[in-house]
Design an enzyme around this catalytic site. Structure first.
Site, PDB file in Angstrom:
ATOM      1  N   GLN A   1      26.607   7.133  26.161  1.00 57.34           N
ATOM      2  CA  GLN A   1      26.560   8.342  25.152  1.00 57.34           C
ATOM      3  C   GLN A   1      28.134   9.117  25.043  1.00 57.34           C
ATOM      4  O   GLN A   1      27.866  10.377  25.001  1.00 57.34           O
ATOM      5  CB  GLN A   1      25.569   9.266  25.166  1.00 57.34           C
ATOM      6  CG  GLN A   1      24.304   8.581  24.675  1.00 57.34           C
ATOM      7  CD  GLN A   1      24.186   8.503  23.033  1.00 57.34           C
ATOM      8  OE1 GLN A   1      24.943   8.831  22.544  1.00 57.34           O
ATOM      9  NE2 GLN A   1      23.722   7.603  22.886  1.00 57.34           N
ATOM     10  N   SER A   2      29.200   8.366  25.396  1.00 55.55           N
ATOM     11  CA  SER A   2      30.447   9.136  25.410  1.00 55.55           C
ATOM     12  C   SER A   2      30.996   9.690  24.309  1.00 55.55           C
ATOM     13  O   SER A   2      30.913   8.951  23.033  1.00 55.55           O
ATOM     14  CB  SER A   2      31.340   8.366  25.885  1.00 55.55           C
ATOM     15  OG  SER A   2      32.668   8.670  25.758  1.00 55.55           O
ATOM     16  N   ASN A   3      31.169  11.040  23.885  1.00 57.67           N
ATOM     17  CA  ASN A   3      31.806  11.711  22.801  1.00 57.67           C
ATOM     18  C   ASN A   3      33.342  10.876  22.920  1.00 57.67           C
ATOM     19  O   ASN A   3      33.746  10.927  21.580  1.00 57.67           O
ATOM     20  CB  ASN A   3      31.885  12.920  23.096  1.00 57.67           C
ATOM     21  CG  ASN A   3      30.334  13.613  22.877  1.00 57.67           C
ATOM     22  OD1 ASN A   3      29.377  13.436  22.215  1.00 57.67           O
ATOM     23  ND2 ASN A   3      30.154  14.152  24.305  1.00 57.67           N
TER      24      ASN A   3
END
Ligand code: PLP
Length: 348
Positions: free
Chosen positions: A83-85
Site C-alpha cells: 500500500q505504498s503511496n
C-alpha cells in the site's frame, strides 16, 4: 511560483527538478481539535498536492525525477510496501511525464486481507497501468533495491532507458530537497500571515520528509523544534538515520548550516505494534480529527503522526497554548485498503 522561496534558499535551484504541477499548499487552522488539546493547532495540507490524490511524495518526486529527465529516461522503477503511496505517486508521475512505470511491491505488513492487497493504492497502480513485480522480503532495503536494479538491467537489454529510485541510505537523498523547499515555503507563508509556530510535527519513515524539512529550516536559520514521529522504525535505528540523511540533504544545499545531534528529535511512543498496524492511539487520533475537523487521516502515516502529536501534548513536551503545525502528508487511498482492519478495530 516559489520566487520568495528560491530567493531565501537559492541552492534549491542547483538541482534538476521536473514539473508535477506543484503549488503552495494551505496552512489551515484546526481550532476545534486544538482547543480540545489545549494548544493552538494548524496543519500544512500536503495531502492536497495536485497529482493522483496527492501526498508528500509529490514534492520528493519532483527532485528524484529531475536527473531521470536529464538522462532521457523512458521508464521509472520504484519499490515499496503493497500500500505504498510513494509507489502510486511515482507511477502517476511517470504517466504525467509520458514514461512507463515499473513497480515492485514488498510484503512489509502481515495482512492477507484481499481488500488490503487489491484496493487503495494497488487499485490506482493498476489503473495507471503500472507493470507490477512482487518481492517478499519487505525488511531488506538493499535486497529490494538490488532486485529493482536487476529488473532495470533486463529492461535495458530490451532497448529501454530505465531510471531507478532506490530506497536505501547508500543513495543520495534527492527527495529530501522537496521537503527543504516545503520548509522554506512554510516559513514564507507564516511570515506573510504574521504567524509563528513553536513546534512542527512530521512523520519520520524513510526519513526524507523529516530530514528534508529539518535541513531546509536550518538552512534559512529557522530553529523551530521539528518532531519526527516514527512510523516504521523505533528511535534507536531512526535517530542516526535522520541525522545522516539531514546532513546529506544539507550538503546537497551547499552545506550552508551545521546539523547537530540536538536538532534530531524522534519519538516512537505510538509505534507499537509496528509499521502499518493500528493501535488505540492511532484510532483515537483518526476519530478525533475526523469528528472535530473533518480532517481525514490514514492508519499508516498521518493517523500515527497525529497520535504522536497528541501524546507530546499529554506528556507536556508541547506545552499548553503553544502553537503547533502538523504536516499532513496525505496517504488517504490507504484508508480504503484498511477498511476491514479499521472497521474491526473501531467496532463500527
Ligand atoms: C502519506 C505518507 N506520509 C509520510 C510518509 C513518510 O515519509 P518518509 O518516507 O519521507 O519518511 C510516507 C512514506 O511513504 C507517506 O506515504
Amino acid at each position: 511560483m516559489f520566487e520568495k522561496e528560491f530567493e531565501l534558499l537559492p541552492q534549491l535551484q542547483d538541482h534538476p527538478r521536473v514539473d508535477l504541477g506543484l503549488t503552495r499548499t494551505n496552512i489551515d487552522p484546526l481550532n476545534r481539535l486544538g482547543s480540545e488539546l489545549g494548544i493552538s493547532l494548524s496543519t500544512k495540507r500536503d495531502d492536497t498536492l495536485n497529482l493522483a490524490l496527492g501526498g508528500n511524495k509529490v514534492r520528493q518526486l519532483e527532485y528524484y525525477l529531475g536527473p531521470a529527465q536529464q538522462m532521457g529516461a523512458d521508464t521509472v522503477l520504484i519499490t515499496g510496501a503493497v500500500q505504498s503511496n510513494f509507489v502510486r505517486l511515482c507511477a502517476a508521475a511517470a504517466r504525467k511525464l509520458g514514461w512507463h512505470p515499473v513497480i515492485q511491491l514488498e510484503d512489509r505488513v502481515p495482512n492477507t486481507d484481499p481488500i488490503y492487497n487489491n484496493s487503495g493504492n494497488v487499485l490506482i497502480d493498476k489503473m495507471l497501468g503500472a507493470e507490477i513485480h512482487y518481492f517478499p522480503e519487505g525488511e531488506n532495503e538493499a535486497a529490494a533495491d538490488a532486485n529493482l536494479d536487476a529488473i532495470a538491467a533486463d529492461l535495458k537489454t530490451k532497448g529501454r532507458t530505465p531510471y531507478v529510485i532506490h530506497l536505501g541510505t547508500d543513495h543520495p537523498p534527492l527527495g529530501g530537497l522537496g521537503y527543504a523547499l516545503c520548509a522554506v515555503e512554510t516559513y514564507v507563508q507564516l511570515q506573510e500571515a504574521g504567524q509563528q509556530v513553536d513546534h512542527v510535527v512530521i512523520p519520520s519513515g524513510s526519513s526524507l520528509t523529516h530530514a528534508g524539512f529539518l535541513a531546509g529550516a536550518r538552512a534559512i536559520g529557522w530553529d523551530v523544534p521539528i518532531h519526527g514521529i516514527c512510523v516504521r522504525r523505533g528511535v534507536e535505528p531512526q535517530k542516526p538515520r535522520v541525522l545522516q540523511r539531514t546532513r546529506e540533504v544539507m550538503s546537497l544545499l551547499g552545506g550552508v548550516a551545521e546539523i547537530s545531534e540536538n536538532d534530531i528529535i524522534v519519538d516512537d511512543t505510538v509505534l507499537a505494534p509496528g509499521y502499518g498496524q493500528l493501535n488505540d492511539e492511532v484510532m483515537e487520533a483518526i476519530n478525533l480529527s475526523a469528528r472535530q475537523e473533518a480532517l481525514l487521516l490514514d492508519p499508516v502515516y498521518t493517523g500515527r503522526t497525529m497520535a504522536g502529536l497528541i501524546s507530546l501534548v499529554r506528556r507536556g513536551v508541547i506545552e499548553p497554548n503553544q502553537s503547533t503545525l502538523f504536516i499532513h502528508t496525505g496517504g488517504l487511498p490507504a484508508l480504503f485498503a484498511y477498511e476491514t482492519k479499521l472497521t474491526e478495530f473501531a467496532g463500527w
